[in-house]
Design a protein around this motif. Sequence first.
Motif, mmCIF file in Angstrom:
data_model
loop_
_atom_site.group_PDB
_atom_site.id
_atom_site.type_symbol
_atom_site.label_atom_id
_atom_site.label_comp_id
_atom_site.label_asym_id
_atom_site.label_seq_id
_atom_site.Cartn_x
_atom_site.Cartn_y
_atom_site.Cartn_z
ATOM 1 N N UNK A 212 0.876 -1.166 0.000
ATOM 2 C CA UNK A 212 0.000 0.000 0.000
ATOM 3 C C UNK A 212 0.918 1.222 0.000
ATOM 4 N N UNK A 213 1.125 1.774 -1.192
ATOM 5 C CA UNK A 213 2.016 2.919 -1.336
ATOM 6 C C UNK A 213 1.368 4.189 -0.824
ATOM 7 N N UNK A 214 0.058 4.261 -0.989
ATOM 8 C CA UNK A 214 -0.697 5.418 -0.522
ATOM 9 C C UNK A 214 -2.160 5.026 -0.403
ATOM 10 N N UNK A 215 -2.747 5.321 0.729
ATOM 11 C CA UNK A 215 -4.181 5.158 0.906
ATOM 12 C C UNK A 215 -4.631 6.415 1.644
ATOM 13 N N UNK A 216 -5.449 7.208 0.978
ATOM 14 C CA UNK A 216 -5.930 8.455 1.579
ATOM 15 C C UNK A 216 -7.441 8.543 1.403
ATOM 16 N N UNK A 217 -8.090 9.199 2.345
ATOM 17 C CA UNK A 217 -9.529 9.319 2.228
ATOM 18 C C UNK A 217 -10.153 10.095 3.359
ATOM 19 N N UNK A 218 -11.479 9.979 3.428
ATOM 20 C CA UNK A 218 -12.211 10.666 4.477
ATOM 21 C C UNK A 218 -13.421 9.844 4.895
ATOM 22 N N UNK A 219 -13.968 10.257 6.021
ATOM 23 C CA UNK A 219 -15.201 9.674 6.543
ATOM 24 C C UNK A 219 -16.173 10.828 6.724
ATOM 25 N N UNK A 220 -17.389 10.635 6.263
ATOM 26 C CA UNK A 220 -18.431 11.657 6.409
ATOM 27 C C UNK A 220 -19.769 10.956 6.548
ATOM 28 N N UNK A 221 -20.741 11.686 7.066
ATOM 29 C CA UNK A 221 -22.092 11.144 7.151
ATOM 30 C C UNK A 221 -22.796 11.313 5.813
ATOM 31 N N UNK A 222 -23.512 10.279 5.416
ATOM 32 C CA UNK A 222 -24.313 10.356 4.203
ATOM 33 C C UNK A 222 -25.664 10.979 4.500
ATOM 34 N N UNK A 223 -26.447 11.176 3.468
ATOM 35 C CA UNK A 223 -27.784 11.747 3.636
ATOM 36 C C UNK A 223 -28.673 10.847 4.494
ATOM 37 N N UNK A 224 -28.320 9.558 4.551
ATOM 38 C CA UNK A 224 -29.077 8.614 5.366
ATOM 39 C C UNK A 224 -28.618 8.605 6.826
ATOM 40 N N UNK A 225 -27.615 9.435 7.153
ATOM 41 C CA UNK A 225 -27.103 9.507 8.517
ATOM 42 C C UNK A 225 -26.056 8.464 8.849
ATOM 43 N N UNK A 226 -25.713 7.604 7.889
ATOM 44 C CA UNK A 226 -24.703 6.567 8.118
ATOM 45 C C UNK A 226 -23.314 7.076 7.733
ATOM 46 N N UNK A 227 -22.310 6.540 8.422
ATOM 47 C CA UNK A 227 -20.926 6.897 8.113
ATOM 48 C C UNK A 227 -20.520 6.298 6.773
ATOM 49 N N UNK A 228 -19.756 7.072 6.028
ATOM 50 C CA UNK A 228 -19.345 6.659 4.701
ATOM 51 C C UNK A 228 -17.841 6.872 4.551
ATOM 52 N N UNK A 229 -17.117 5.783 4.290
ATOM 53 C CA UNK A 229 -15.682 5.851 4.033
ATOM 54 C C UNK A 229 -15.463 6.000 2.534
ATOM 55 N N UNK A 230 -14.707 7.012 2.154
ATOM 56 C CA UNK A 230 -14.348 7.232 0.753
ATOM 57 C C UNK A 230 -12.840 7.351 0.703
ATOM 58 N N UNK A 231 -12.180 6.430 0.005
ATOM 59 C CA UNK A 231 -10.723 6.440 -0.032
ATOM 60 C C UNK A 231 -10.222 5.993 -1.396
ATOM 61 N N UNK A 232 -9.021 6.465 -1.720
ATOM 62 C CA UNK A 232 -8.321 6.049 -2.932
ATOM 63 C C UNK A 232 -7.017 5.402 -2.510
ATOM 64 N N UNK A 233 -6.543 4.470 -3.327
ATOM 65 C CA UNK A 233 -5.341 3.713 -2.971
ATOM 66 C C UNK A 233 -4.455 3.524 -4.204
ATOM 67 N N UNK A 234 -3.146 3.521 -3.964
ATOM 68 C CA UNK A 234 -2.162 3.144 -4.975
ATOM 69 C C UNK A 234 -1.423 1.935 -4.418
#
Length: 145
Positions: free
Chosen positions: A75-97
Amino acid sequence: MRWRLLSKEASEEIFILVLDPGEEAFAAISEFAATQKISAASLIAIGAFEKAVVGWYDLEKRDYRRIVVDEQSEVLSLIGDIALGEDGKRSLHAHVVLGLSDGTTRGGHFLEGTVKPTLEVTLSETPAHLRRKHHPDLGIALIDV
């Protein structure tokens, strides 16, 4: 998974997560965020996977093309964020190389990764209340600013 709280300010916490061999990273990080009630955070990680799946977003089809990496990768790079979706659930969004044994790389949207031997994740909770909002024209949910 082992974890430790590294820093705690009034509205911010910084965690280090160390995932164990065999853990599925996307699920483990998501579950940690839910357990800790983290609704807004950024993350970075390094380590290795025995197998992984990355995605390339096909705008016309409004879906991810799954790219299977069925071999050991760094895993050379894994970056992302966590935010709440419109449904109120946590959502992990990340990109990886991912780096392969011949020096080539695969990268894209991080969908799955089975850890081997470890994955070290730094997760920084942010004071902003990040929310994702669905954009029908794109077919995806993006951070609403």
